[in-house]
Structures are given as C-alpha cells and as structure tokens.
Design an enzyme around this catalytic site. Structure first.
Site: not given
Ligand code: IMP
Length: 179
Positions: A102-103, A106, A155, A168
């Site tokens: 995973e990148d 969050d 963000f 990206r």
């Molecule tokens: P989560 O489901 O809330 O953990 O979000 C995870 C996904 O949201 C990641 O795989 C990203 O694609 C996107 N994401 C979360 N935070 C950011 C950010 O700060 N910038 C860009 N994409 C984000």
C-alpha cells in the site's frame, strides 16, 4: 522544487527522494530477512502503490511474485469510507504468503476491506507493507508489519499518490499547503 499547483490546491515539499529511498531500502532488507527461503506474492493496491511497489520489489533480493488489486475509497482529499472495487487478484492465493503493498494507510478502511476479502482465500500468511501511515487517522488495533514512515494527518501527493488524478508522477512527496 518549490510549490506545486494541482487543480485548485498548492503543495509544498515534504519528504525528499533520498528519505523515500532510505525507507524503501530498509523495508526491502527486512522483507528479505523475514521471507528468506520463501516466495511471497506482493499484492499491490492500485493505483497509488505502483511506484512504491516497483522500487520495493527491485530492492528485495528474494524472488517474489506480483499480483494487483484496484480498490479506491478516496474522493478529493478525504477518505469517503465507501469502497469501490475495480478488480481483485488473478492468482490462487490459497496457502501462499501474501504481502499487501500500500502507498499510504490513512483510516485503514481500504486495508481492512482487503484483509477481509483475503481471509476467504485461506492464504498461509498476510502481512502489510506501506510506505506511509497516518497514525492519528488510523482506526484499527492491528498495525502494518512493514511501515516506511509515520506522517501527521495531512494530505500528501507524489511518488504515486494523487489529488484527483494529478501528482502521481512527482518524484518526491509534497504536502497540501495550509492557507
Ligand atoms: P484509507 O482507506 O483511509 O486508509 O485510505 C487509503 C487510501 O486512500 C490510499 O490507498 C490512498 O489511495 C488514499 N489516500 C489516503 N491518504 C492520502 C493522501 O494523503 N494523499 C493521497 N491519497 C491518499
């Protein structure tokens, strides 16, 4: 490079290419050590993890296999909580060692949505490798085993991460400027 404008937002430098490289190198070394003698499947979460995954697997020395899923939950600069599943893995995962790549983690909703789906495949093991994690936004008790860096709940874009499709291709990571 200084400020970057993407759509209606401005972003400032946050994590340098050198810091990213150090974090990816150290994650690769840990994976090499932990998976010595095994051939895990690196399950890359598209789109955001494509650059991180490409760098990570080229630094890992053990032979790994690759597969991909495409799931999204983000709208603009917020996690929507609603999961869009575009496609899932192609390989048979039964009895395999899986490393989810995973990148950024969050809230953790995307990851746990995927973990639930994976359970039904009876893999031998599942671990998570993420480049970035926002600990104050994360909602689950379990922690990713391989975590590159912790960042504040801001963000960010670049190195695969986007804001509505842009950013990206930035080589390093930028953070949304507070006005
Ligand atoms: P989560 O489901 O809330 O953990 O979000 C995870 C996904 O949201 C990641 O795989 C990203 O694609 C996107 N994401 C979360 N935070 C950011 C950010 O700060 N910038 C860009 N994409 C984000």
């Amino acid at each position: 490079m200084t400020t970057v404008i993407l759509h209606d937002l401005a972003f400032e430098p946050f994590i340098s290419s050198k810091e990213i490289d150090q974090a990816v190198t150290s994650l690769a070394a840990r994976i090499d050590e932990d998976y010595n003698g095994r051939n895990p499947i690196m399950l890359v979460v598209l789109n955001g993890a494509f650059i991180f995954a490409a760098d990570l697997v080229r630094k890992i020395s053990i032979p790994v296999r690759m597969d991909f899923v495409k799931i999204s939950s983000y709208k603009g600069t917020q996690s929507s909580g609603e999961m869009n599943e575009h496609f899932l893995w192609q390989s048979s995962l039964k009895g395999e060692d899986i490393i989810i790549v995973e990148d950024i983690v969050d809230t953790g909703h995307t990851l746990h949505y995927l973990l639930d789906k994976l359970k039904a495949q009876y893999p031998a093991s599942v671990e998570i490798a993420c480049l970035l994690k926002k600990p104050t936004a994360y909602r689950y008790p379990d922690q990713p085993r391989y975590e590159g860096m912790s960042i504040p709940d801001k963000f960010v874009v670049g190195y695969g991460l986007d804001y509505n499709g842009l950013g990206r291709d930035l080589e390093s990571i930028f953070c949304k400027k507070e006005l």
